[in-house]
Design a protein around this motif. Sequence first.
Motif, PDB file in Angstrom:
ATOM      1  N   GLU A 408     -17.769  80.089  17.100  1.00  9.83           N
ATOM      2  CA  GLU A 408     -17.786  78.626  17.004  1.00  9.83           C
ATOM      3  C   GLU A 408     -16.964  78.145  15.807  1.00  9.83           C
ATOM      4  OE1 GLU A 408     -18.960  76.178  18.954  1.00  9.83           O
ATOM      5  OE2 GLU A 408     -19.266  77.791  20.405  1.00  9.83           O
ATOM      6  N   GLN A 409     -17.064  78.867  14.705  1.00  8.82           N
ATOM      7  CA  GLN A 409     -16.338  78.446  13.503  1.00  8.82           C
ATOM      8  C   GLN A 409     -14.837  78.567  13.698  1.00  8.82           C
ATOM      9  OE1 GLN A 409     -17.869  79.920   9.810  1.00  8.82           O
ATOM     10  NE2 GLN A 409     -16.027  79.389   8.663  1.00  8.82           N
ATOM     11  N   VAL A 410     -14.386  79.665  14.283  1.00  8.28           N
ATOM     12  CA  VAL A 410     -12.933  79.823  14.432  1.00  8.28           C
ATOM     13  C   VAL A 410     -12.386  78.890  15.514  1.00  8.28           C
ATOM     14  CG1 VAL A 410     -13.003  82.191  13.595  1.00  8.28           C
ATOM     15  CG2 VAL A 410     -13.070  81.779  16.054  1.00  8.28           C
ATOM     16  N   ARG A 411     -13.223  78.531  16.491  1.00  9.33           N
ATOM     17  CA  ARG A 411     -12.774  77.531  17.473  1.00  9.33           C
ATOM     18  C   ARG A 411     -12.505  76.205  16.780  1.00  9.33           C
ATOM     19  NH1 ARG A 411     -17.342  79.517  20.933  1.00  9.33           N
ATOM     20  NH2 ARG A 411     -16.437  81.080  22.328  1.00  9.33           N
ATOM     21  N   ALA A 412     -13.347  75.885  15.792  1.00 12.18           N
ATOM     22  CA  ALA A 412     -13.141  74.646  15.039  1.00 12.18           C
ATOM     23  C   ALA A 412     -11.848  74.683  14.245  1.00 12.18           C
ATOM     24  CB  ALA A 412     -14.331  74.409  14.100  1.00 12.18           C
ATOM     25  N   GLU A 413     -11.323  75.881  13.993  1.00 14.33           N
ATOM     26  CA  GLU A 413     -10.057  76.039  13.277  1.00 14.33           C
ATOM     27  C   GLU A 413      -8.868  76.124  14.229  1.00 14.33           C
ATOM     28  OE1 GLU A 413     -10.435  79.370  10.664  1.00 14.33           O
ATOM     29  OE2 GLU A 413     -12.223  78.581   9.661  1.00 14.33           O
ATOM     30  N   GLY A 414      -9.122  75.887  15.532  1.00 11.27           N
ATOM     31  CA  GLY A 414      -8.040  75.864  16.503  1.00 11.27           C
ATOM     32  C   GLY A 414      -7.707  77.202  17.129  1.00 11.27           C
ATOM     33  N   ILE A 415      -8.584  78.202  16.960  1.00  9.82           N
ATOM     34  CA  ILE A 415      -8.350  79.533  17.530  1.00  9.82           C
ATOM     35  C   ILE A 415      -9.179  79.681  18.803  1.00  9.82           C
ATOM     36  CG2 ILE A 415      -8.579  82.025  17.144  1.00  9.82           C
ATOM     37  CD1 ILE A 415      -8.309  81.421  14.134  1.00  9.82           C
ATOM     38  N   ARG A 416      -8.571  80.122  19.854  1.00 12.91           N
ATOM     39  CA  ARG A 416      -9.300  80.363  21.102  1.00 12.91           C
ATOM     40  C   ARG A 416     -10.123  81.632  20.942  1.00 12.91           C
ATOM     41  NH1 ARG A 416      -6.639  80.659  27.210  1.00 12.91           N
ATOM     42  NH2 ARG A 416      -8.580  80.209  28.338  1.00 12.91           N
ATOM     43  N   ALA A 417     -11.406  81.574  21.262  1.00 16.06           N
ATOM     44  CA  ALA A 417     -12.286  82.710  20.990  1.00 16.06           C
ATOM     45  C   ALA A 417     -13.191  82.996  22.171  1.00 16.06           C
ATOM     46  CB  ALA A 417     -13.141  82.436  19.751  1.00 16.06           C
ATOM     47  N   ALA A 418     -13.467  84.273  22.385  1.00 14.98           N
ATOM     48  CA  ALA A 418     -14.406  84.704  23.422  1.00 14.98           C
ATOM     49  C   ALA A 418     -15.280  85.808  22.856  1.00 14.98           C
ATOM     50  CB  ALA A 418     -13.662  85.207  24.659  1.00 14.98           C
ATOM     51  N   LEU A 419     -16.516  85.844  23.302  1.00 18.86           N
ATOM     52  CA  LEU A 419     -17.479  86.850  22.863  1.00 18.86           C
ATOM     53  C   LEU A 419     -17.860  87.723  24.040  1.00 18.86           C
ATOM     54  CD1 LEU A 419     -19.656  88.097  20.986  1.00 18.86           C
ATOM     55  CD2 LEU A 419     -21.150  86.200  21.636  1.00 18.86           C
ATOM     56  N   ILE A 420     -17.654  89.029  23.887  1.00 21.12           N
ATOM     57  CA  ILE A 420     -18.106  89.985  24.899  1.00 21.12           C
ATOM     58  C   ILE A 420     -19.401  90.600  24.371  1.00 21.12           C
ATOM     59  CG2 ILE A 420     -17.565  92.119  26.129  1.00 21.12           C
ATOM     60  CD1 ILE A 420     -14.633  91.343  25.943  1.00 21.12           C
ATOM     61  N   PRO A 421     -20.526  90.443  25.060  1.00 24.50           N
ATOM     62  CA  PRO A 421     -21.833  90.836  24.505  1.00 24.50           C
ATOM     63  C   PRO A 421     -22.084  92.338  24.529  1.00 24.50           C
ATOM     64  CG  PRO A 421     -22.122  89.966  26.714  1.00 24.50           C
ATOM     65  CD  PRO A 421     -20.659  89.784  26.376  1.00 24.50           C
ATOM     66  N   THR A 422     -21.211  93.089  23.878  1.00 27.96           N
ATOM     67  CA  THR A 422     -21.400  94.539  23.811  1.00 27.96           C
ATOM     68  C   THR A 422     -22.606  94.865  22.940  1.00 27.96           C
ATOM     69  OG1 THR A 422     -19.747  94.546  22.039  1.00 27.96           O
ATOM     70  CG2 THR A 422     -19.000  95.155  24.233  1.00 27.96           C
ATOM     71  N   ARG A 423     -23.436  95.781  23.394  1.00 25.42           N
ATOM     72  CA  ARG A 423     -24.672  96.135  22.692  1.00 25.42           C
ATOM     73  C   ARG A 423     -24.593  97.492  22.014  1.00 25.42           C
ATOM     74  NH1 ARG A 423     -28.448  95.195  27.768  1.00 25.42           N
ATOM     75  NH2 ARG A 423     -26.522  95.947  28.745  1.00 25.42           N
ATOM     76  N   SER A 424     -23.487  98.175  22.172  1.00 20.25           N
ATOM     77  CA  SER A 424     -23.297  99.486  21.558  1.00 20.25           C
ATOM     78  C   SER A 424     -21.811  99.707  21.337  1.00 20.25           C
ATOM     79  CB  SER A 424     -23.864 100.585  22.457  1.00 20.25           C
ATOM     80  OG  SER A 424     -23.489 101.869  22.006  1.00 20.25           O
ATOM     81  N   ALA A 425     -21.497 100.534  20.348  1.00 22.02           N
ATOM     82  CA  ALA A 425     -20.088 100.827  20.056  1.00 22.02           C
ATOM     83  C   ALA A 425     -19.404 101.515  21.226  1.00 22.02           C
ATOM     84  CB  ALA A 425     -19.984 101.683  18.802  1.00 22.02           C
ATOM     85  N   VAL A 426     -20.158 102.260  22.054  1.00 22.72           N
ATOM     86  CA  VAL A 426     -19.531 102.926  23.196  1.00 22.72           C
ATOM     87  C   VAL A 426     -19.119 101.907  24.253  1.00 22.72           C
ATOM     88  CG1 VAL A 426     -20.601 105.168  22.825  1.00 22.72           C
ATOM     89  CG2 VAL A 426     -21.812 103.453  24.177  1.00 22.72           C
TER      90      VAL A 426
END
Length: 559
Positions: A408-426
């Motif tokens: 949300e913060q980087v979107r406010a700075e004009g950066i397009r952002a997406a979150l992939i809900p990965t629950r483990s490093a694998v």
Amino acid sequence: MAQVPQTFFDALAVRAWCGLALDALGRAREEIDAINVYPVADGDTGTNLYLTVESATAAVDAVFEGHKAGGAPGPGPTLADAVRAMAHGALIGARGNSGTILAQLLRGMAQVLAGDETADRADGQGLRLALRQAADSARQAVAHPVEGTVLTVASAAADAAGAARGDCGAVARAAHEGARAALAETPDRLAVLRRAGVVDAGGSGLVAVLAALVATFTGETPRDLHARVEARPVPPEDAAGCAEGAPAPECGGPAFEVIYLLEAGDTAVARLRERLDRMGDSLVVVGGDGLWNVHVHVDDAGAAVEAGVEAGRPYRIRITHFGAGDVHTAGAERAQGERARRAVVAVVPGEGLAGLYTEAGATTVLARPGEPPASGELVQAVRRAHAREVVFLPNDADLRHTAAAAAEQVRAEGIRAALIPTRSAVQGIAALAVHEPERRFDEDVVAMTSAAGATRYAEVTVAERQSWTMAGICQAGDVLGLVDGDVAVIGQDVTATAEAVLDRMLAAGGELVTLVLGDDAPESVAAHLESRVREGYLAVDTVVYRGGRQGAVLLIGVE
């Protein structure tokens, strides 16, 4: 932020103060960054203070949540619990010279407020003593204290508090007023501030934090209390020449800032202080009880890190070249004028995985056991990556909200952002394997999300205490096999438990097994599991990585 005034300093007041201070620094961050000229004009003092307090706040919140989830007796954590968490969170999250000093200020307060384990609150006298200890311990932590800095402001706050009488509100107000007066005088005490026509940035941040303390006890908001100290005109005779606080490479000072956490004993740290003091300047070493935060400006960054290795075990190492951005980030740096099209910012639990993710082109943020990164660290990683688009891989279910806040913060700075809900490093590894920066953003996110979702994940770890699980009651020292976050196997041997977990996962099919070994994994476990897959499951491949100090003994992915 509405706040019910607190008469005494108790655990609830600690939590309220942290939240109010974070809000105050969030509002003042850009202004403080803009006046940052000492010890180096790198324009990040406000940001560093914000990140430090964010880490302290998260630690205090975790204590409250843990108390609630664990069903502990009583209304909540004790004052000692809360102030120790605050100090520890600030210590492990301290950033820059100013953040490191603030961490020691909070540690000094905690030493007084947590002194009586049976006390559930402190009065005005306790707060006076805490502020005095804070100022004194911070000054002792700096190798060569300079007047006109945050140290001067902290001492003035403690002096004013010591002369005050009354409850915590009266003491806090006196400390804040003393700090503001001292802040206004900092240009008279430090030539570089006078030349730049500004007050000390670190001191300004401390005034905001003390304003939040007043708000905690009076209900007044930091906005009402944090009046700006106007910059002074720059005299013509002071305007010329190289400013004392200009970026070091331009004026002959040290070129690098080096910061790391260090596990070491007191004697080793005393020797380290002497050694680093000979190497550079702006040396601040804070902490105690075996854990320290080391900050120094040097020309030879490698030598500063090597000194830490000889003293103990340094980690969370951060090296910044003044004026050139962070040169110890995971992920390639690029010229600030040129934005990359897309970046991947991933949270990883160990140095080994950090290296793996970096090779795959990601910018990483290291998360050690018990030390989750704050949203501000993820935002800083995005800024380092310097891209128009960013994909977040939190790699931990508990970090999803943190990553969402950063997005949300980087979107406010004009950066397009997406979150992939990965629950483990694998799962993150699987997502990164199909990442294609040149593909359309939405298509890339869908492909990465699909790959992560198709990867079942497990971990093998050792129980720290007796507890109820979905597989039965486990005892401290039992080996636990968790599949998709739930305990599925309880055993006594790491290899046998890992095999049972792997068999359970492959029973549903799979084409590729990923094994990530922690430092505590037996040497033979990887070979044993590879053999098990080769002999029992046709057409299934296995890849093995070293994760380092990642918390879990073993991570397993099946896709």
